[in-house]
Design a protein around this motif. Structure first.
Motif, PDB file in Angstrom:
ATOM      1  N   MET A 166       0.838  -1.125  -0.159  1.00 37.75           N
ATOM      2  CA  MET A 166      -0.030   0.124   0.030  1.00 37.75           C
ATOM      3  C   MET A 166       0.796   1.321   0.026  1.00 37.75           C
ATOM      4  SD  MET A 166      -3.132   0.708   2.571  1.00 37.75           S
ATOM      5  CE  MET A 166      -4.208   1.961   2.135  1.00 37.75           C
ATOM      6  N   GLU A 167       0.583   2.326  -0.819  1.00 35.26           N
ATOM      7  CA  GLU A 167       1.150   3.279  -0.890  1.00 35.26           C
ATOM      8  C   GLU A 167       0.886   4.247   0.311  1.00 35.26           C
ATOM      9  OE1 GLU A 167      -0.209   4.581  -4.766  1.00 35.26           O
ATOM     10  OE2 GLU A 167       1.882   4.152  -5.596  1.00 35.26           O
ATOM     11  N   ASN A 168       2.037   4.930   0.603  1.00 31.11           N
ATOM     12  CA  ASN A 168       1.916   5.960   1.864  1.00 31.11           C
ATOM     13  C   ASN A 168       1.682   7.189   1.360  1.00 31.11           C
ATOM     14  OD1 ASN A 168       2.504   4.001   3.716  1.00 31.11           O
ATOM     15  ND2 ASN A 168       4.780   4.688   3.111  1.00 31.11           N
ATOM     16  N   ILE A 169       0.759   8.027   1.927  1.00 31.87           N
ATOM     17  CA  ILE A 169       0.446   9.528   1.528  1.00 31.87           C
ATOM     18  C   ILE A 169       1.530  10.359   1.669  1.00 31.87           C
ATOM     19  CG2 ILE A 169      -0.796  11.428   2.023  1.00 31.87           C
ATOM     20  CD1 ILE A 169      -2.615   9.323   1.126  1.00 31.87           C
ATOM     21  N   LEU A 170       2.087  11.120   0.787  1.00 34.28           N
ATOM     22  CA  LEU A 170       3.113  11.844   0.494  1.00 34.28           C
ATOM     23  C   LEU A 170       3.266  13.276   1.092  1.00 34.28           C
ATOM     24  CD1 LEU A 170       6.407  12.084  -0.175  1.00 34.28           C
ATOM     25  CD2 LEU A 170       5.394  12.491  -2.610  1.00 34.28           C
ATOM     26  N   ALA A 171       2.217  13.767   0.447  1.00 35.98           N
ATOM     27  CA  ALA A 171       2.055  15.373   0.772  1.00 35.98           C
ATOM     28  C   ALA A 171       0.821  15.984   0.451  1.00 35.98           C
ATOM     29  CB  ALA A 171       3.209  16.077  -0.006  1.00 35.98           C
ATOM     30  N   GLU A 172       0.617  17.123   0.654  1.00 32.87           N
ATOM     31  CA  GLU A 172      -0.519  17.989   0.231  1.00 32.87           C
ATOM     32  C   GLU A 172      -0.216  19.165  -0.422  1.00 32.87           C
ATOM     33  OE1 GLU A 172      -2.868  19.175   3.672  1.00 32.87           O
ATOM     34  OE2 GLU A 172      -1.750  20.684   4.044  1.00 32.87           O
ATOM     35  N   VAL A 173      -0.925  19.655  -1.080  1.00 37.95           N
ATOM     36  CA  VAL A 173      -0.689  20.697  -1.935  1.00 37.95           C
ATOM     37  C   VAL A 173      -1.688  21.793  -1.132  1.00 37.95           C
ATOM     38  CG1 VAL A 173      -1.047  22.397  -4.096  1.00 37.95           C
ATOM     39  CG2 VAL A 173      -0.270  19.992  -4.165  1.00 37.95           C
ATOM     40  N   LYS A 174      -1.026  23.037  -0.744  1.00 40.66           N
ATOM     41  CA  LYS A 174      -1.828  23.942   0.116  1.00 40.66           C
ATOM     42  C   LYS A 174      -1.435  25.444  -0.361  1.00 40.66           C
ATOM     43  CE  LYS A 174      -2.250  26.190   4.594  1.00 40.66           C
ATOM     44  NZ  LYS A 174      -1.736  26.324   6.122  1.00 40.66           N
ATOM     45  N   GLN A 175      -2.378  26.004  -0.926  1.00 41.89           N
ATOM     46  CA  GLN A 175      -2.162  27.509  -1.355  1.00 41.89           C
ATOM     47  C   GLN A 175      -3.314  28.254  -0.810  1.00 41.89           C
ATOM     48  OE1 GLN A 175      -0.298  28.443  -4.017  1.00 41.89           O
ATOM     49  NE2 GLN A 175       0.703  26.499  -4.236  1.00 41.89           N
ATOM     50  N   GLU A 176      -2.816  29.567  -0.707  1.00 45.29           N
ATOM     51  CA  GLU A 176      -3.810  30.583   0.380  1.00 45.29           C
ATOM     52  C   GLU A 176      -3.835  31.975  -0.577  1.00 45.29           C
ATOM     53  OE1 GLU A 176      -3.270  29.289   4.827  1.00 45.29           O
ATOM     54  OE2 GLU A 176      -2.168  30.957   4.030  1.00 45.29           O
ATOM     55  N   ILE A 177      -4.872  32.470  -0.590  1.00 43.99           N
ATOM     56  CA  ILE A 177      -5.023  33.715  -1.186  1.00 43.99           C
ATOM     57  C   ILE A 177      -6.203  34.767  -0.349  1.00 43.99           C
ATOM     58  CG2 ILE A 177      -6.600  33.363  -2.797  1.00 43.99           C
ATOM     59  CD1 ILE A 177      -4.745  35.055  -4.689  1.00 43.99           C
ATOM     60  N   THR A 178      -5.874  35.999  -0.352  1.00 43.50           N
ATOM     61  CA  THR A 178      -6.911  37.073   0.396  1.00 43.50           C
ATOM     62  C   THR A 178      -7.462  37.660  -0.956  1.00 43.50           C
ATOM     63  OG1 THR A 178      -5.700  36.927   2.380  1.00 43.50           O
ATOM     64  CG2 THR A 178      -7.100  38.495   2.306  1.00 43.50           C
ATOM     65  N   VAL A 179      -8.800  37.703  -0.779  1.00 39.46           N
ATOM     66  CA  VAL A 179      -9.516  38.387  -1.799  1.00 39.46           C
ATOM     67  C   VAL A 179     -10.190  39.534  -1.192  1.00 39.46           C
ATOM     68  CG1 VAL A 179     -10.982  38.376  -3.672  1.00 39.46           C
ATOM     69  CG2 VAL A 179      -9.460  36.157  -3.069  1.00 39.46           C
ATOM     70  N   ASN A 180     -10.133  40.684  -1.783  1.00 39.10           N
ATOM     71  CA  ASN A 180     -10.836  41.911  -1.282  1.00 39.10           C
ATOM     72  C   ASN A 180     -12.529  41.743  -1.566  1.00 39.10           C
ATOM     73  OD1 ASN A 180     -11.217  44.227   0.163  1.00 39.10           O
ATOM     74  ND2 ASN A 180     -10.379  45.658  -1.450  1.00 39.10           N
ATOM     75  N   VAL A 181     -13.047  40.705  -1.302  1.00 36.80           N
ATOM     76  CA  VAL A 181     -14.805  40.599  -1.370  1.00 36.80           C
ATOM     77  C   VAL A 181     -15.138  39.966  -0.182  1.00 36.80           C
ATOM     78  CG1 VAL A 181     -14.481  40.891  -3.860  1.00 36.80           C
ATOM     79  CG2 VAL A 181     -14.560  38.797  -2.613  1.00 36.80           C
ATOM     80  N   PRO A 182     -16.453  40.214  -0.031  1.00 33.54           N
ATOM     81  CA  PRO A 182     -16.918  39.417   1.080  1.00 33.54           C
ATOM     82  C   PRO A 182     -17.006  37.899   1.037  1.00 33.54           C
ATOM     83  CG  PRO A 182     -18.502  41.102   0.497  1.00 33.54           C
ATOM     84  CD  PRO A 182     -17.216  41.138  -0.535  1.00 33.54           C
TER      85      PRO A 182
ATOM     86  N   ALA B 285       6.126   9.743 -10.191  1.00 30.49           N
ATOM     87  CA  ALA B 285       4.846  10.183 -10.988  1.00 30.49           C
ATOM     88  C   ALA B 285       4.170  11.060  -9.917  1.00 30.49           C
ATOM     89  CB  ALA B 285       4.243   9.092 -11.395  1.00 30.49           C
ATOM     90  N   TRP B 286       3.845  10.677  -8.954  1.00 36.43           N
ATOM     91  CA  TRP B 286       2.999  11.527  -7.940  1.00 36.43           C
ATOM     92  C   TRP B 286       3.749  12.864  -7.706  1.00 36.43           C
ATOM     93  CZ3 TRP B 286      -1.754  11.013  -6.628  1.00 36.43           C
ATOM     94  CH2 TRP B 286      -2.508   9.720  -6.808  1.00 36.43           C
ATOM     95  N   THR B 287       5.171  12.934  -7.543  1.00 37.02           N
ATOM     96  CA  THR B 287       5.839  14.011  -7.260  1.00 37.02           C
ATOM     97  C   THR B 287       5.662  14.966  -8.455  1.00 37.02           C
ATOM     98  OG1 THR B 287       7.688  13.087  -6.100  1.00 37.02           O
ATOM     99  CG2 THR B 287       8.223  14.911  -7.055  1.00 37.02           C
TER     100      THR B 287
ATOM    101  N   GLU C 273       0.591  22.199  -7.545  1.00 36.24           N
ATOM    102  CA  GLU C 273       1.156  23.396  -6.847  1.00 36.24           C
ATOM    103  C   GLU C 273       0.904  24.575  -7.884  1.00 36.24           C
ATOM    104  OE1 GLU C 273       4.813  22.177  -5.374  1.00 36.24           O
ATOM    105  OE2 GLU C 273       4.270  21.638  -3.535  1.00 36.24           O
ATOM    106  N   MET C 274       1.534  24.262  -9.028  1.00 41.38           N
ATOM    107  CA  MET C 274       1.336  25.456 -10.147  1.00 41.38           C
ATOM    108  C   MET C 274      -0.120  25.817 -10.399  1.00 41.38           C
ATOM    109  SD  MET C 274       0.470  25.750 -13.744  1.00 41.38           S
ATOM    110  CE  MET C 274       0.851  23.991 -14.063  1.00 41.38           C
ATOM    111  N   ALA C 275      -1.034  24.646 -10.621  1.00 37.46           N
ATOM    112  CA  ALA C 275      -2.461  25.006 -11.115  1.00 37.46           C
ATOM    113  C   ALA C 275      -3.118  25.655  -9.931  1.00 37.46           C
ATOM    114  CB  ALA C 275      -2.820  23.662 -11.506  1.00 37.46           C
ATOM    115  N   TRP C 276      -3.056  25.366  -8.798  1.00 35.78           N
ATOM    116  CA  TRP C 276      -3.742  25.805  -7.792  1.00 35.78           C
ATOM    117  C   TRP C 276      -3.588  27.226  -7.429  1.00 35.78           C
ATOM    118  CZ3 TRP C 276      -8.354  24.271  -7.019  1.00 35.78           C
ATOM    119  CH2 TRP C 276      -8.822  22.870  -7.015  1.00 35.78           C
ATOM    120  N   SER C 277      -2.164  27.616  -7.754  1.00 34.48           N
ATOM    121  CA  SER C 277      -1.840  29.045  -7.420  1.00 34.48           C
ATOM    122  C   SER C 277      -2.304  29.910  -8.612  1.00 34.48           C
ATOM    123  CB  SER C 277      -0.150  29.061  -7.658  1.00 34.48           C
ATOM    124  OG  SER C 277       0.219  30.299  -7.485  1.00 34.48           O
ATOM    125  N   GLY C 278      -2.268  29.355  -9.904  1.00 38.96           N
ATOM    126  CA  GLY C 278      -2.994  29.919 -10.930  1.00 38.96           C
ATOM    127  C   GLY C 278      -4.549  30.086 -10.807  1.00 38.96           C
TER     128      GLY C 278
END
Length: 160
Positions: A1-17, A126-128, A135-140
């Motif tokens: 069984m494969e182990n969980i390697l990582a998560e992708v985490k991205q944050e942004i603050t948007v100037n709307v409610p 392949a997972w890397t 990471e690139m896609a969620w940032s965009g």
């Protein structure tokens, strides 16, 4: 069984409610303004969370069959995810789907912090590559969300 390697985490603050951010993620025609040109979003647990990055194409570059897993209005949205075509044999079959959690946090004034956590990635080269791509896609994606809501000019993700 494969182990969980990582998560992708991205944050942004948007100037709307937070309400506007929530609707941008949960109403199909609003998601189409900044994420994917064609969408099928049903904002209920078990409802569709399908994005079609090439309009009319139901066989590639989409999240067809993905579902909303959790909905906590104005606070949290969770859905399963299918990766792009180059990772389809790795990420898009059976129980290998990854999970995207989007948290919405009201901050000072009418600003909202959006945090995307994408989990379920496993070990292996392949997972890397899939992690790096996401990471690139969620940032965009988050930049497009911010631009769409603050200026009316989102840039659709993952276009061929």
């Amino acid at each position: 069984m494969e182990n969980i390697l990582a998560e992708v985490k991205q944050e942004i603050t948007v100037n709307v409610p937070v309400e506007l951010i929530w609707h941008a993620w949960t109403i199909s025609n609003r998601v189409a303004l900044w994420f994917a040109q064609e969408t099928n979003i049903e904002a209920k647990v078990g409802g569709a969370y399908e994005l079609y990055f090439i309009p009319g194409n139901r066989t590639g570059m989409n999240t067809k069959g993905c579902k909303v897993l959790k909905l906590d209005p104005f606070q949290k949205l969770v859905f399963d995810w299918k990766g792009p075509d180059q990772f389809s044999s790795l990420m898009n079959e059976g129980e290998t789907l990854t999970i995207v959690s989007v948290n919405f946090e009201k901050v000072e004034g009418n600003m909202t912090k959006v945090t995307v956590r994408h989990t379920g990635f496993k070990n292996g080269d392949a997972w890397t590559d899939a992690i790096k791509w996401h990471e690139m896609a969620w940032s965009g994606v988050l930049t497009s969300l911010k631009n769409a809501l603050e200026t009316g000019k989102g840039e659709l993700c993952c276009q061929p």
